[in-house]
Design an enzyme around this catalytic site. Structure first.
Site, short mmCIF file in Angstrom:
data_model
loop_
_atom_site.label_atom_id
_atom_site.label_comp_id
_atom_site.label_asym_id
_atom_site.label_seq_id
_atom_site.Cartn_x
_atom_site.Cartn_y
_atom_site.Cartn_z
N ASP A 214 0.11 -3.55 7.21
CA ASP A 214 -0.20 -2.32 6.48
C ASP A 214 0.16 -1.13 7.36
O ASP A 214 0.64 -1.30 8.49
CB ASP A 214 -1.68 -2.28 6.04
N HIS A 284 3.14 0.89 2.33
CA HIS A 284 2.18 0.42 3.35
C HIS A 284 2.96 -0.10 4.57
O HIS A 284 2.63 -1.15 5.12
CB HIS A 284 1.26 -0.65 2.77
N GLU A 347 1.13 0.92 -4.36
CA GLU A 347 0.91 2.27 -3.83
C GLU A 347 2.09 2.81 -3.00
O GLU A 347 1.88 3.50 -2.01
CB GLU A 347 -0.36 2.30 -2.98
C1 ACM Z 1 -4.57 -2.22 -3.53
O1 ACM Z 1 -5.81 -2.12 -3.62
N1 ACM Z 1 -3.85 -1.22 -3.05
C2 ACM Z 1 -3.87 -3.42 -3.96
#
Ligand code: ACM
Length: 784
Positions: A214, A284, A347
């Site tokens: 991440d 991420h 995201e």
């Molecule tokens: C997530 O909670 N971004 C998968």
């Protein structure tokens, strides 16, 4: 009650030992001796969680005690028998010996031919007055049967357990029964992960989704690209936590070597748990881009993020980066034998791709519509690579946008809608909706919940979730292959808190994942839960206590020196007993039936009882005195209407070692509300406030919604209004910095003319980023 506890390390190593061979005699443990002389404990009913598909009671009982033999027919059965006795020996006072003989008395494990259409995980457990037989067509099924029998015995913690005769026939509702752990935001040791795997196995959860990369950390060694962990494996935490006393950076580091990963994979496999590794693409990616900037989009160096939320760093979509990612995946595939690789996809805000002329030219050269299509293009390419290596791609539901890779499985987290859409188009789906199955959300509204997201994910909410949406057509329903709870760890810094968040809610997850819908019954689940708590103790798991304790709601009457108190148990257990004389509540203390009208000062203690025994380790206690009528804190105040979403319970950034405070705050518009404050005789409003980092990555449109009241004094002021749009009642300038302990205490004199009862709306004016003031406590100060 005997509490027989092992250390985590001892449990893990014992399980290793017994898995090494096909049979094992477990040494008698001394702790069993006193209990062995006691009367056998009678089990009245099967308390297995998840509840089995069918249970038929029969006549008689069977006593399991020292001397009961465990026999296995065949190698696979012998392995399961050895795991069973090993686990039982380490977690209960029952030390049973395995024996390769063929007699039918005692406990027998055996493989049987598969019934047509039966689940590969199905088993039957037959308890009769002459013995116990565990049967299944596969080793996994046999292991599931062993875990059910272990549950019946470990729920007791006795050296002799009399089990009622019954026949259990059992099989799972879903093939994917998952738990995700985020090792990127906070790092969890191999030993800790093994404890979680043990707990999962005993509750028949079979899929461990391991979030390994991440923005804040890359946690998996990739030998081709050593900087991923050398650079991407360490971050400097924001604020005081990021500096040592001498001012040098206090790095937060951690990664798993490939050797450690192979060890964890083998440990999981021995417990029939498949690991799904996650490498998050294209977003991420900040830690990876910090390590290899050439695979990012922006020029110049960056570092692994110390901001939670949505950070903008994306992988570059060009060919060289795709080959880099394939190199990463090649090593991931080599380490993880399971069929799925999770490729993230969530995201990934496209700001960097939108701003990059090279990426825009790439989109045009490929003839693609937009950035979403480019993400889809990347993921399709990676899916092809995975398929060539006999692996399947799974991703978060954003992978639907721009076009799903042809074979992709979708993990639906932004509600269930993504799952419905994917299943409708014939794609497999795992349901993991954030508003129901995210375990970083607090489990109760009690003030002593640790940091996290204080929208509640109660046991009831998890239990009520049905992963198969009613609107799916019958032929689409089979695409819902399972359900998963996710444990994000931005706000979970310690092992103690991780256990608190996972347990006991894992029990509800296990039941929705395994038990047929028609067998789900929350009231029955509550009756079985105390035995499950005993099993968690046996596994040395410090499960959360809050949901087992008593919640208190108060309504103050300052003028009458009185509080009306409502008590409840967050899980819904009804037998609350209380005292007001300082003594500990017992099963014979007064039962709480209706709100209590208490004259202050008083002291109240309460606990929940089930079957005459307290559920929580400690009673809940409150001191209600005149001063308590005059104070509120961040947990007992409401949030203001304009606070908007994103209420968080955030931890302080100091001290580096030792306990830290936490604060409930809506980060868009920090503001706290005391409704119906009684202001008679009040001369000033005193605030105690802390200062914590403002370390959040937000979408641009969300960032635009942030609001601060304009500062008047040089460093802003603490302001109290009567209603958030009402007149200022009190105001005091803020200092430039907090005191040495990280807090300030200020007195804001109450302006004359305030109403006797007011809705105190409290804010700190001024934009103080990268820090923010957060209210800890507020007190009404009388003139005397
Ligand atoms: C997530 O909670 N971004 C998968």
């Amino acid at each position: 009650m005997i509490r027989y506890r092992t250390t985590t390390a001892a449990l893990a190593s014992a399980l290793f030992v017994v898995l090494g061979g096909t049979t094992a005699c477990v040494a008698t443990n001394d702790a069993a001796t006193p209990a062995a002389q006691a009367q056998p404990v009678q089990v009245e009913s099967a308390t297995i969680i998840p509840r089995p598909q069918s249970m038929q009671p029969a006549a008689g009982t069977f006593l399991v005690a020292a001397g009961t033999t465990v026999r296995a027919q065949g190698e696979a059965a012998a392995r399961v028998a050895a795991q069973f006795t090993g686990l039982l020996g380490r977690t209960t006072p029952l030390a049973l010996a395995t024996d390769a003989g063929k007699a039918e008395d005692g406990i027998v494990f055996r493989l049987t031919p598969a019934g047509a259409g039966a689940s590969p995980e199905a088993y039957a457990l037959d308890i009769s007055p002459t013995g116990i037989v565990v049967e299944a067509a596969s080793e996994h099924g046999l292991f599931n049967g062993a875990m059910s029998l272990w549950q019946l015995l470990a729920g007791q913690q006795a050296a002799a357990v009399s089990l009622p005769a019954m026949r259990i026939e059992d099989a799972p509702r879903f093939a994917w029964r998952g738990l995700m752990l985020d090792s990127a935001r906070h790092f969890w040791s191999v030993e800790q992960i093994k404890v979680l795997l043990d707990a999962m196995a005993t509750q028949k959860l079979n899929t461990f989704h391991w979030h390994l990369t991440d923005d804040q950390g890359w946690r998996i060694e990739i030998k081709r690209y050593p900087k991923l962990t050398e650079v991407g494996g360490c971050r400097v935490p924001q604020g005081d936590a990021g500096r040592k006393a001498d001012g040098t950076p206090n790095l937060y580091c951690g990664h798993y070597t490939q050797e450690q990963i192979r060890d964890v994979v083998a440990y999981a496999a021995a417990r029939h748990i498949t690991i799904v590794p996650e490498i998050d693409v294209p977003g991420h990616a900040q830690a990876a881009v910090a390590a290899y900037p050439e695979h990012g989009v922006v020029d110049g160096p960056t570092e692994p993020s110390h901001n939670w939320g949505v950070n903008p760093y994306l992988f570059n979509p060009r060919e060289e980066t795709l080959q880099f990612l394939e190199g990463v995946l090649a090593e991931v595939i080599d380490l993880f034998p399971g069929p799925y690789v999770h490729i993230g996809g969530d995201e990934a805000v496209k700001y960097q791709w939108q701003a990059s002329p090279a990426v825009q030219a790439h989109i045009r050269a490929l003839g693609l519509k937009d950035e979403e299509a480019l993400q889809s293009h990347m993921l399709k390419r990676l899916e092809k690579f995975l398929e060539e290596h006999d692996r399947k791609l799974i991703g978060w539901d954003e992978i639907i946008e721009g076009g799903l890779p042809p074979q992709a499985t979708v993990m639906s987290w932004r509600g269930i809608e993504g799952g419905i859409e994917a299943a409708t188009h014939g794609h497999d789906v795992v349901m993991a909706p954030g508003n129901t199955l995210y375990l970083d959300f607090l489990q109760t509204n009690l003030p002593d919940e640790p940091p996290g997201r204080p929208k509640f994910t109660s046991m009831q909410k998890i239990y009520a979730f049905d992963p198969v949406p009613g609107q799916l057509q019958p032929e689409q329903r089979r695409h819902v292959i399972g359900v998963q709870a996710n444990m994000w760890t931005e706000h979970t810094r310690t092992w103690e808190r991780l256990q608190h968040n996972l347990f006991p809610r894992m029990a509800a997850l296990a039941e929705i994942a395994w038990t047929p819908l028609q067998r789900k019954d929350y009231d029955d689940f509550l009756k079985r839960l105390p035995a499950q708590l005993q099993r968690y103790r046996a596994l040395d798991i410090a499960y959360g206590q809050t949901a087992l304790s008593v919640a208190m709601q108060r309504h103050d009457d300052r003028a009458g020196n009185r509080v009306d108190v409502e008590l409840s148990n967050p899980l819904g257990y009804g037998d609350i007993r209380y005292t007001t004389d300082g003594s500990a509540p017992t099963a014979r203390s007064p039962a709480y039936a209706a709100p209590l009208a208490l004259q202050v000062p008083t002291y109240l203690e309460a606990a929940v009882f089930f079957d005459g025994k307290p559920l929580a380790d400690k009673a809940s206690r409150w001191t209600l005195d005149a001063a308590s009528l005059l104070t509120r804190n961040d947990k007992t105040l409401a949030q203001c209407p304009q606070g908007g979403r994103l209420l968080l319970r955030l931890e302080d950034d100091n001290p580096t070692d030792g306990p830290r405070e936490n604060f409930d705050v809506t980060i868009f518009n920090p503001c706290w509300l005391w409704e119906g404050a009684q202001l008679q005789d009040v001369a000033s409003i005193q605030v105690r406030a802390g200062r914590i980092p403002y370390n959040f990555g937000l979408l641009r449109e969300e960032e635009a919604k942030r609001g601060f009241r304009k500062a008047v004094a040089a460093h802003g002021e603490f302001e109290v209004r009567d209603g958030c749009e009402g007149p200022v009642l009190a105001s005091v300038p803020l200092p430039e910095a907090a005191d040495a302990d990280g807090f300030i205490t200020l007195d804001a004199p109450l302006h004359s003319g305030a109403n006797a009862t007011a809705n105190l709306c409290m804010t700190f004016s001024g934009d103080t980023r990268p820090t923010m003031w957060v209210l800890k406590q507020v007190a009404l100060r009388t003139g005397d």
